[in-house]
Design an enzyme around this catalytic site. Structure first.
Site, PDB file in Angstrom:
ATOM      1  N   GLU A  75      32.730  39.329  49.019  1.00  0.00           N
ATOM      2  CA  GLU A  75      33.546  40.532  48.872  1.00  0.00           C
ATOM      3  C   GLU A  75      34.939  40.170  48.354  1.00  0.00           C
ATOM      4  O   GLU A  75      35.515  40.890  47.535  1.00  0.00           O
ATOM      5  CB  GLU A  75      33.652  41.235  50.226  1.00  0.00           C
ATOM      6  CG  GLU A  75      34.287  42.589  50.128  1.00  0.00           C
ATOM      7  CD  GLU A  75      35.162  42.868  51.320  1.00  0.00           C
ATOM      8  OE1 GLU A  75      34.799  42.489  52.443  1.00  0.00           O
ATOM      9  OE2 GLU A  75      36.233  43.455  51.104  1.00  0.00           O
ATOM     10  N   ASP A 103      36.130  41.884  44.698  1.00  0.00           N
ATOM     11  CA  ASP A 103      37.336  42.654  44.506  1.00  0.00           C
ATOM     12  C   ASP A 103      37.949  42.384  43.115  1.00  0.00           C
ATOM     13  O   ASP A 103      38.336  43.307  42.385  1.00  0.00           O
ATOM     14  CB  ASP A 103      38.261  42.167  45.630  1.00  0.00           C
ATOM     15  CG  ASP A 103      39.610  42.767  45.620  1.00  0.00           C
ATOM     16  OD1 ASP A 103      39.729  43.896  45.162  1.00  0.00           O
ATOM     17  OD2 ASP A 103      40.556  42.094  46.099  1.00  0.00           O
ATOM     18  N   GLU A 117      31.079  45.645  46.203  1.00  0.00           N
ATOM     19  CA  GLU A 117      31.941  44.593  45.660  1.00  0.00           C
ATOM     20  C   GLU A 117      31.284  43.222  45.807  1.00  0.00           C
ATOM     21  O   GLU A 117      31.301  42.408  44.884  1.00  0.00           O
ATOM     22  CB  GLU A 117      33.306  44.585  46.372  1.00  0.00           C
ATOM     23  CG  GLU A 117      34.230  45.698  45.904  1.00  0.00           C
ATOM     24  CD  GLU A 117      35.599  45.661  46.571  1.00  0.00           C
ATOM     25  OE1 GLU A 117      36.440  46.493  46.212  1.00  0.00           O
ATOM     26  OE2 GLU A 117      35.827  44.802  47.454  1.00  0.00           O
TER      27      GLU A 117
END
Lengths: 248, 248
Positions: free
Chosen positions: B59, B63, B138
């Site tokens: 994650e 991003d 993500e």
């Protein structure tokens, strides 16, 4: 909008990229469609010099190229650390301050085209030079990424710098400590402290639930195997939320 | 930490990626080293399920993969717009709210592995489900990017969604208006307004210099061919600065 690049300017830019370890012959061999030196030129034209041919859109892209390169580097190199620590490292590594320092090692200022007014200004106004250097380096990353389509052409020269900065940052004890970061923020800006409330405990699953309050508002909820872990999570969410409200 | 993936789970993930237009046969043909389905699995394991095998680091990468993909899309599609507008669009397009909406079109929830406590929680606590969906999407982007090394495998399915959201956002009049955004922020959070001061005018170059003040402090300086342009620049810097202070 120029359609070709001045040969003298191109030779300068070739030298700049060579300082970064990107040799012209190898670049032109690796990119069959041709290495677009004009885009490298544009990356180093400040908006004060021209409103139509400048680096503002490249800087917009460069911001995310930088963040991706740094994220990949951090996961590869410090994958054994908690994500909270990686996030804290990243926030420092992508800052204008860090970028300006890197830009100075390549004497980037010599290659940046800006208006005379801005050139004087950037010498006199505090922080202005740092912003110009950081933005130009970001735009340069975007140009290199757009031309090559691969972050490896960025990471090759960026990683060693980031490694140095990361090692120095890892000596800071509070890195990745969201509770401390939140406390420092609210204390500095508003002279008040956040308040943590224990809202529930799931005895069966041994999970604690907490909330963090500030200014009569709950800014984050956290859960964890300990109260401390739950508070850290709540503080991280609160920091993130405060940041988002500032951004929109 | 599993070393192989359960065949039934793999078949599920193959179906998920096919919904996103990424066909197994093509993926496995394009990636000579083999398509790492285990990493796709890990991308969809929430930290509440396991503290050692989960998606928190993916994650963290995701991003920035997201931000890069969206930035490239915006520059290609809306390159004729001002950077201020592109930045405003991007801030909305990478938000949890937008990501959760996209995740729902693929029924991503069905594929996410989380603890039972968290599953109940995400149904009851407002905003929790949105965060889980956004973070998982993500992480999935990070897995696909890490395996393929190319954002085109993200943009192929992400771009059409972003196009729809961008078109809707462009109908909002205040988009990219930093003065308005700064005013709204200071008004909402502190019930006070920022103040703009004209500090200098360069008659020769027809450039105006302004500062924006809030709370006895100068938050940004701007320059431009008009007072309005200079104020917009100062407001953009002030917003950015407030955001940075929140972040550290």
């Amino acid at each position: 909008m120029p359609s070709t690049i001045d040969p003298r300017r191109q030779r300068e830019l070739v030298r700049l990229l060579e300082k970064m370890g990107l040799e012209q012959t190898k670049l032109e061999r690796d990119i069959p469609s041709g290495f677009d030196w004009l885009l490298v030129d544009q990356a180093l034209v400040h908006p004060s010099f021209s409103t139509t041919y400048n680096n503002d859109q490249l800087e917009f892209i460069g911001d995310s190229v930088l963040k991706l390169a740094v994220s990949l580097f951090l996961r590869e190199k410090y994958g054994d650390k908690k994500v909270g620590v990686l996030s804290a490292l990243r926030a420092h590594l992508v800052s204008d301050k860090t970028l300006a320092k890197i830009a100075r090692t390549y004497e980037l200022k010599k290659y940046i085209v800006l208006s005379e007014a801005m050139r004087n200004d950037s010498q006199n106004v505090q922080g202005q030079e740092q912003t110009v250097l950081a933005n130009s380096l970001e735009a340069l990353m975007a140009a290199i990424y757009t031309i090559t389509g691969d972050v490896k052409f960025i990471r090759r020269w960026l990683d060693p710098h980031m490694q140095n900065f990361a090692e120095a940052l890892l000596e800071i004890p509070a890195l990745g400590n969201y509770k401390l970061a939140l406390l420092e923020l609210t204390q500095r800006r508003w002279k008040r402290l956040p308040e943590y409330r224990n809202v529930a405990t799931s005895v069966k699953n041994n999970i604690f639930f907490v909330e963090v309050w500030f200014d009569d508002r709950c800014w984050g909820q956290g859960q964890g195997k300990s109260i401390k872990a739950a508070q850290q999570e709540a503080a991280a969410i609160a920091l993130d939320q405060m940041q988002k409200e500032i951004q929109i």
